[in-house]
Scaffold this active site. Structure first.
Site, PDB file in Angstrom:
ATOM      1  N   GLU A   1      -1.316  10.634   0.704  1.00  0.00           N
ATOM      2  CA  GLU A   1      -2.623   9.954   0.636  1.00  0.00           C
ATOM      3  C   GLU A   1      -3.021   9.449   2.005  1.00  0.00           C
ATOM      4  OE1 GLU A   1      -5.524   6.623   0.189  1.00  0.00           O
ATOM      5  OE2 GLU A   1      -3.545   6.591   1.111  1.00  0.00           O
TER       6      GLU A   1
ATOM      7  N   ASP B   1       0.869  -1.182   0.000  1.00  0.00           N
ATOM      8  CA  ASP B   1       0.000   0.000   0.000  1.00  0.00           C
ATOM      9  C   ASP B   1       0.903   1.228   0.000  1.00  0.00           C
ATOM     10  OD1 ASP B   1      -1.869   1.976   0.413  1.00  0.00           O
ATOM     11  OD2 ASP B   1      -2.382   1.382   2.444  1.00  0.00           O
TER      12      ASP B   1
ATOM     13  N   HIS C   1      -1.692  -2.156   6.113  1.00  0.00           N
ATOM     14  CA  HIS C   1      -1.158  -1.304   7.187  1.00  0.00           C
ATOM     15  C   HIS C   1      -0.435  -2.111   8.264  1.00  0.00           C
ATOM     16  CE1 HIS C   1      -3.365   2.720   6.232  1.00  0.00           C
ATOM     17  NE2 HIS C   1      -2.892   2.122   5.153  1.00  0.00           N
TER      18      HIS C   1
HETATM   19 CO    CO Z   1      -3.060   2.924   3.108  1.00  0.00          CO
HETATM   20 ZN    ZN Z   2      -3.297   3.103  -0.204  1.00  0.00          ZN
END
Ligand code: CO
Ligand code: ZN
Length: 329
Positions: free
Chosen positions: A192, A162, A301
């Site tokens: 982001e 990610d 995450h």
């Molecule tokens: Co993320």
């Molecule tokens: Zn992301």
């Protein structure tokens, strides 16, 4: 492509500190684009000319991390999260600062597991005193997870899948596209993870006719997982909704048609929690048609985010198909 993935996932680049990853991406795409610039938010905006409408493709290059808030007299660091970070995933993990300093996350003695919170944790960089620690790290310094890329064959594991997996896909698509039917603005966005900030200003500046974000999404295919109709290995997804947007129906339909015409396996995605750059793009100026292609990812995450290599390869194919097909909606 696995070598490129290893490089982009292992590079340092938490939200707001994207210089190293930006330079890596800049050197990777330079031979394949016509123009490049960096804006005030640090977005890397590359233009590949094909004529026609403006297509903005957004892959965020920032990752989650921590920011140092305090250094105690014994040299232990206290920290605050940069982006969504759970204390459950941190103890025993390692973090890496921009200058390469490594640290281990430790925890205070806890009465019960429910007492585990980020403010009970600290980072140990191997310093014996505050003075010694301050040689390497200061207040406000930011670290990302430190973890090597692992190739399990079909499944790939790393920190920052990610959203570096999307950065790698966008890089590969820029290399592979032969007949772009747009002026393609490939934007490697910043910040982001702290609120879609880079994409917001880039979209305002570009004012695309169509905006598509590329990001990871959760899956429903692990033991007692959330109920979600997305699995690893069944293709990239065409998003329908997340917390940041309801994808423009004509864009969703367009993406599905491109997948079908090119016989690319895909899944439909309804994500209950989490947002993407497309949410910021869609709400720009008078409104921009926007959609998302996601790569299914387990353990998002954490320091060990897992994707399926076939989804990644199909993601490149779908993105190239999008670049080569006119959006009429
Ligand atoms: Co993320
Ligand atoms: Zn992301």
């Amino acid at each position: 492509m696995k070598e490129l993935i290893k490089k982009v996932v292992e590079t340092y680049g938490p939200a707001g500190s994207e210089a190293q990853i930006r330079e890596l991406i800049r050197s990777e795409i330079a031979p394949y684009v016509d123009e490049m610039r960096v804006d005030a938010l640090g977005n890397l905006i590359a233009l590949k000319r094909g004529g026609g409408k403006k297509l903005m493709l957004a892959a965020h290059m920032d990752e989650i991390g921590i920011i140092v808030t305090h250094i105690d007299k014994n040299g232990f660091l206290r920290f605050f999260p940069v982006g969504g970070l759970s204390p459950l995933t941190l103890i025993g993990n390692r973090v890496m600062f921009e200058n390469g300093t490594l640290g281990v996350v430790g925890a205070e003695k806890l009465e019960a597991q429910k007492d585990l919170s980020l403010n009970k944790l600290f980072i140990d960089i191997g310093a014996a005193s505050k003075t010694e620690a301050e040689v390497k790290v200061g207040i406000g310094d930011v670290a990302c997870m430190s973890r090597e890329f692992v190739d399990l064959g079909t499944r790939l594991v790393a920190k920052a899948m990610d959203d570096r997996i999307a950065c790698a896909i966008l890089i590969e698509a820029l290399k592979a596209v032969r007949e772009p039917t747009y002026d393609i603005y490939a934007v490697f966005t910043t910040q982001e993870e702290v609120g879609l900030r880079g994409a917001r200003v880039a979209a305002y500046d570009i004012t695309p006719d169509l905006g598509i974000a590329i990001d990871v999404t959760r899956t429903g295919d692990t033991p007692e997982s959330i109920t979600m109709d997305v699995s690893l290995g069944k293709g990239p997804t065409v998003k329908i909704r997340d917390s940041s947007l309801l994808c423009t129906p004509s864009v969703r339909k367009f993406m599905e048609e491109v997948a079908q015409q090119n016989s690319i396996m895909y899944q439909l995605e309804v994500l209950e929690a989490g947002g993407t750059d497309a949410g910021a793009i869609q709400l720009t100026k008078g409104g921009i048609p926007a959609g998302v292609m996601s790569i299914p990812c387990r353990y998002i995450h954490t320091a060990s985010e897992m994707v399926d290599y076939s989804d990644v390869q199909n993601g490149v194919k779908l993105l190239v198909g999008i670049m080569e097909t006119e959006f009429k909606g």
